[in-house]
Design a protein around this motif. Structure first.
Motif, short mmCIF file in Angstrom:
data_model
loop_
_atom_site.label_atom_id
_atom_site.label_comp_id
_atom_site.label_asym_id
_atom_site.label_seq_id
_atom_site.Cartn_x
_atom_site.Cartn_y
_atom_site.Cartn_z
N ILE A 83 0.88 -1.16 -0.09
CA ILE A 83 -0.02 -0.06 -0.01
C ILE A 83 0.85 1.20 -0.04
O ILE A 83 0.41 2.29 -0.73
CB ILE A 83 -1.09 0.08 1.12
CG1 ILE A 83 -2.08 0.88 1.05
CG2 ILE A 83 -0.40 0.29 2.55
CD1 ILE A 83 -2.94 0.63 -0.08
N ASN A 84 2.11 1.00 0.56
CA ASN A 84 3.02 2.32 0.57
C ASN A 84 3.37 2.64 -0.85
O ASN A 84 4.09 3.89 -1.16
CB ASN A 84 4.38 2.04 1.21
CG ASN A 84 4.25 1.98 2.63
OD1 ASN A 84 3.01 2.44 3.07
ND2 ASN A 84 5.01 1.42 3.71
N TYR A 85 3.43 1.78 -1.88
CA TYR A 85 3.62 2.09 -3.15
C TYR A 85 2.58 1.90 -4.25
O TYR A 85 2.74 1.82 -5.29
CB TYR A 85 4.81 1.05 -3.59
CG TYR A 85 6.05 0.79 -2.82
CD1 TYR A 85 7.05 1.79 -2.63
CD2 TYR A 85 6.04 -0.02 -1.77
CE1 TYR A 85 8.09 1.71 -1.86
CE2 TYR A 85 6.86 -0.22 -0.88
CZ TYR A 85 8.05 0.72 -1.04
OH TYR A 85 9.14 0.61 -0.10
N ARG A 109 3.96 15.33 -0.50
CA ARG A 109 2.66 14.71 -0.53
C ARG A 109 1.92 14.60 0.94
O ARG A 109 0.65 14.47 0.92
CB ARG A 109 2.91 13.22 -0.98
CG ARG A 109 3.46 12.42 -0.26
CD ARG A 109 3.56 10.97 -0.84
NE ARG A 109 4.58 10.81 -1.72
CZ ARG A 109 4.53 10.58 -2.98
NH1 ARG A 109 3.54 10.66 -3.51
NH2 ARG A 109 5.73 10.40 -3.84
N TRP A 110 2.86 14.76 1.82
CA TRP A 110 2.17 14.71 3.34
C TRP A 110 1.71 15.92 3.91
O TRP A 110 1.05 16.20 4.75
CB TRP A 110 3.01 14.15 4.20
CG TRP A 110 3.49 12.98 3.95
CD1 TRP A 110 4.71 12.50 3.31
CD2 TRP A 110 3.04 11.48 4.30
NE1 TRP A 110 4.77 10.95 3.10
CE2 TRP A 110 3.70 10.45 3.84
CE3 TRP A 110 1.87 11.16 5.13
CZ2 TRP A 110 3.33 9.09 3.73
CZ3 TRP A 110 1.46 9.90 5.34
CH2 TRP A 110 2.50 8.99 4.64
N GLU A 146 -1.40 10.83 6.91
CA GLU A 146 -1.36 10.20 8.08
C GLU A 146 -2.34 9.52 8.67
O GLU A 146 -2.15 8.59 9.57
CB GLU A 146 -0.50 11.08 9.01
CG GLU A 146 0.05 10.28 10.27
CD GLU A 146 0.83 11.47 11.13
OE1 GLU A 146 1.30 11.02 12.27
OE2 GLU A 146 0.97 12.58 10.87
N SER A 147 -3.53 10.18 8.48
CA SER A 147 -4.61 9.40 9.11
C SER A 147 -5.53 8.70 7.99
O SER A 147 -6.74 8.17 8.42
CB SER A 147 -5.67 10.48 10.01
OG SER A 147 -6.29 11.37 8.72
N HIS A 148 -5.04 8.28 6.91
CA HIS A 148 -5.68 7.59 6.05
C HIS A 148 -5.70 6.25 6.30
O HIS A 148 -5.12 5.80 7.01
CB HIS A 148 -4.89 7.46 4.74
CG HIS A 148 -5.65 7.11 3.65
ND1 HIS A 148 -5.87 5.54 3.44
CD2 HIS A 148 -6.17 7.62 2.58
CE1 HIS A 148 -6.67 5.36 2.16
NE2 HIS A 148 -6.46 6.55 1.59
N GLY A 177 1.18 0.45 12.70
CA GLY A 177 0.28 -0.45 13.13
C GLY A 177 -1.09 0.01 13.23
O GLY A 177 -1.48 1.22 12.31
N GLY A 178 -1.99 -0.53 13.98
CA GLY A 178 -3.33 0.02 13.84
C GLY A 178 -4.18 -0.69 15.05
O GLY A 178 -3.69 -1.60 15.66
N GLY A 179 -5.28 -0.22 15.24
CA GLY A 179 -6.08 -0.56 16.22
C GLY A 179 -5.49 -0.43 17.82
O GLY A 179 -4.87 0.45 18.09
N GLY A 180 -5.78 -1.68 18.59
CA GLY A 180 -5.19 -1.87 19.95
C GLY A 180 -3.65 -1.89 19.80
O GLY A 180 -3.08 -2.02 20.82
#
Length: 432
Positions: A343-345, A360-361, A367-369, A376-379
């Motif tokens: 997804i980074n590319y 681009r940032w 950053e919140s996409h 990481g993400g979530g918990g």
């Protein structure tokens, strides 16, 4: 003279044996409902191809089998998922019957109680403790001044030197931790720990073959030495009543230096941002929280470095029961590799994705996409996210306002399975 027929017969026999082994392993893991894919050799699976080819291995398998396919890597049958929406769902919802599924080598070397391996209430409790130590409030009120003081001291007297910035960043990470936890600077002890930690890191992502000479064996030995050293440090600390502290830094520091060197226009913009901050201060004044929060372009540089030099390629989970996933049935005990690197590319999310472009940032809040998962993400969102960003930002502040640099040679860079310069990344430094 060797009989040509014998040699030919042996070669054909070897090929037949190899074919039988490959076929046997494929049949062993053939089960109705499993995703398509190949399993490679018994025990070794496709680990060699995975570690050596990395992203190319993933792309080849996806082109052949789709976004979800099976393989056998790092000693375990694994389903690799490259579907962004499904990956996000897995990461954000740990209640799906999945638990952390890191390789046995990592569990043996880092310990089964490391925060990445535990789950449930224990993970929540440990993460809460860590956040209490490195929360934004703690960074602002206690850690930032220590980071500032350490960074200034660490990069002092680099003028006129040729340094390996990769090694310096490793030392900076290690010595800063030692400074805050046990109040020691560069020393034989620090050098010993650095050497053993590198062995530990290499061994944590390897086949768990405990035989002298293997990365796994060296990692296990390194763990024992590190534990003994830390036990002594803890004992000495308790008897001497020293105060606690913690900080960290990432290889992102090294790669940001590399990318800025290769893109002078962005280096100029970054330097202007930090010169603007410096002009408002006396030479001895430290960076404060408001200074850090004003470093908008610096944060963009850090995020773009994280995107382009992907440090975390994905996350591993393990099924606790047979589970359905996009029409496939994943057996209990299998690993699921949530591969987030691609997804980074992605050209739709990041136009001209192979170009280093911090702007681009600045244009939109990537950053919140929902698919940006560098932390990481979530918990399991990295508790050290802000602390790491602060330390890199402070390093860049003092580095670009004090020095200029030129790369010496063109060191080879590897980006999988970890970001590293095998022969070092050497730069010549002089005062600004």
């Amino acid at each position: 003279m060797v009989d040509l027929g014998v040699v030919l017969g042996m070669a054909i026999g070897f090929m037949i044996v190899c074919s039988v082994f490959l076929r046997w392993n494929d049949v062993k893991y053939r089960k109705k409902g499993l995703p398509p894919g190949t399993m490679g050799w018994p025990l070794f699976g496709e680990t060699t191809e995975f570690l050596k080819q990395g992203p190319n291995f993933m792309k080849k398998q996806r082109a052949r089998y789709g976004n979800i396919f099976k393989t056998h890597i790092l000693g375990c049958p694994t389903v690799i998922c490259m579907d962004p929406e499904l990956n996000r769902s897995i990461i954000m919802n740990e209640s799906m019957g999945l638990i952390p599924g890191y390789p046995q080598s990592m569990l043996d070397i880092l310990g089964k109680w490391n925060i990445a391996a535990i789950h449930g209430s224990l993970h929540k409790a440990m993460r809460s403790c860590m956040l209490g130590l490195i929360s934004p409030t703690m960074i602002r009120d206690q850690l930032l001044s220590k980071i500032d003081e350490f960074t200034r001291s660490f990069i002092n007297n680099w003028d006129g030197q040729v340094i390996d910035i990769q090694e310096k960043m490793k030392e900076m990470w290690l010595f800063s931790i030692l400074k805050q936890i046990v109040d020691i600077d560069s020393s034989p002890l620090a050098g010993t720990l650095k050497s053993e930690i590198m062995k530990l890191v290499l061994g944590s992502l390897s086949l768990p073959i405990n035989f002298p000479g293997t990365s796994y064996y060296q990692g296990i030995q390194a763990r024992r030495k590190i534990v003994n050293i830390l036990k002594k440090i803890i004992y000495d600390r308790r008897t001497s009543q020293r105060s606690n502290g913690f900080e960290t830094v990432s290889i992102t520091s090294m790669m940001s230096v590399k990318y800025l060197h290769d893109h002078p226009s962005f280096l100029k913009e970054l330097r202007n941002e930090h010169m603007g901050i410096r002009k408002k201060k006396l030479p001895e004044d430290a960076i404060d929280w408001e200074d850090y929060k004003s470093m908008n372009f610096t944060r963009a540089v850090i995020l773009e470095t994280l995107r382009l030099a992907t440090v975390v390629n994905g996350l591993l989970r393990k099924t606790t029961q047979d589970m359905e996933m996009n029409g496939f049935v994943i057996p209990k005990g299998w690993k699921i590799y949530v591969y987030t690197r691609e997804i980074n590319y992605d050209a739709f999310m990041h136009p001209e994705p192979l170009n280093f472009n911090p702007c681009r940032w600045m244009e939109k809040n990537l950053e919140s996409h929902q698919y940006f998962m560098a932390f990481g993400g979530g918990g399991r969102l990295c508790p050290g996210k802000e602390l790491g960003t602060v330390q890199i930002a402070v390093f860049l502040h003092y580095f670009v306002t004090r020095y200029r640099w030129k790369e010496v040679g063109r060191g080879k860079l590897l980006k999988f399975p970890r970001v590293e310069a095998p022969n070092g990344l050497h730069i010549r430094i002089w005062d600004n």
